[in-house]
Design a protein around this motif. Structure first.
Motif, PDB file in Angstrom:
ATOM      1  N   THR A  12       0.842  -1.195   0.000  1.00 20.02           N
ATOM      2  CA  THR A  12       0.000   0.000   0.000  1.00 20.02           C
ATOM      3  C   THR A  12       0.878   1.245   0.000  1.00 20.02           C
ATOM      4  OG1 THR A  12      -1.838  -1.093   1.122  1.00 20.02           O
ATOM      5  CG2 THR A  12      -1.733   1.299   1.331  1.00 20.02           C
ATOM      6  N   VAL A  13       0.457   2.254  -0.757  1.00 23.44           N
ATOM      7  CA  VAL A  13       1.132   3.552  -0.795  1.00 23.44           C
ATOM      8  C   VAL A  13       0.110   4.610  -0.397  1.00 23.44           C
ATOM      9  CG1 VAL A  13       2.296   5.271  -2.241  1.00 23.44           C
ATOM     10  CG2 VAL A  13       2.705   2.825  -2.630  1.00 23.44           C
ATOM     11  N   VAL A  14       0.464   5.421   0.600  1.00 18.67           N
ATOM     12  CA  VAL A  14      -0.360   6.557   1.020  1.00 18.67           C
ATOM     13  C   VAL A  14       0.407   7.804   0.621  1.00 18.67           C
ATOM     14  CG1 VAL A  14      -1.485   7.725   2.948  1.00 18.67           C
ATOM     15  CG2 VAL A  14      -1.328   5.225   2.946  1.00 18.67           C
ATOM     16  N   GLY A  15      -0.125   8.545  -0.350  1.00 13.90           N
ATOM     17  CA  GLY A  15       0.580   9.689  -0.925  1.00 13.90           C
ATOM     18  C   GLY A  15       0.639  10.901  -0.010  1.00 13.90           C
ATOM     19  N   HIS A  16       1.456  11.878  -0.431  1.00 15.22           N
ATOM     20  CA  HIS A  16       1.610  13.136   0.302  1.00 15.22           C
ATOM     21  C   HIS A  16       0.247  13.778   0.563  1.00 15.22           C
ATOM     22  CE1 HIS A  16       5.556  12.656  -1.651  1.00 15.22           C
ATOM     23  NE2 HIS A  16       6.018  13.279  -0.578  1.00 15.22           N
TER      24      HIS A  16
END
Length: 192
Positions: free
Chosen positions: A121-125
């Motif tokens: 999972t990637v949680v962006g800026h």
């Protein structure tokens, strides 16, 4: 790189599940143990032992997840978080989170209480992930996206920049979300 935020002893409200077994394995790797509490027993209790708690109920029992969240608040339970990934100081991770290894949480993002972020999972800026939300593997949440509370996001989902997702939304696997979902309790599916 494994890290526990909270105080022992550690209690996990969970049915017997692979997610619970994963946490138990990771905790044992760093010399810590967890004790599982059946969700039905927890919800019927008026007091709990001293310690830190995590809510790992998900999937089929997702409505129980919000009940357990509220019961933890009512009982004033301290929550513990487990992270298997680097969390930048510029980001906020609230209590009760289970962050698997190989998760990227970018600076200035906020992950709410009782969130489960699976591997990849990637949680962006500047993204916001609401309380009680669950992501399966390989979810990409672009910058400035706002995920509501108690959402369930399936594997290989992409959520575009600046998209808002309403509370209690279910996004089915391999979906691409390019527009906001404003109605609560929505099930969304749009394949690539």
């Amino acid at each position: 790189m494994f890290h526990v935020i909270g105080h022992a002893p550690y209690f996990v409200v969970s049915y017997e599940s692979m997610t619970y077994q994963d946490l138990e394995c990771y905790m044992a790797h760093i010399g810590q143990s967890v004790q599982r509490i059946d969700p039905d027993e927890f919800l019927s209790s008026s007091s709990v032992p001293q310690g830190s708690y995590m809510n790992l109920v998900h999937m089929i029992h997702h409505t129980d997840r919000s009940k357990i969240y509220q019961h933890m608040a009512d009982l004033d339970c301290e929550r513990f978080s487990f992270t298997g990934s680097f969390i930048p100081q510029a980001s906020q991770l609230d209590g009760g989170c289970f962050v698997y290894p190989n998760v990227s949480i970018l600076p200035n993002s906020h992950v709410g209480k009782d969130v489960i972020l699976h591997e990849g999972t990637v949680v962006g800026h500047y993204a916001m992930v609401g309380d009680g939300t669950f992501t399966s593997m390989n979810v990409s949440i672009a910058g400035k996206a706002n995920i509501g509370n108690f959402c369930w996001i399936g594997a290989d989902v992409t959520i575009a920049d600046k998209v808002d997702i309403a509370d209690h939304t279910t996004i089915l696997m391999r979906s691409i979300v390019t527009r906001s979902i404003t109605n609560t309790h929505t099930t969304y599916q749009k394949h690539r």
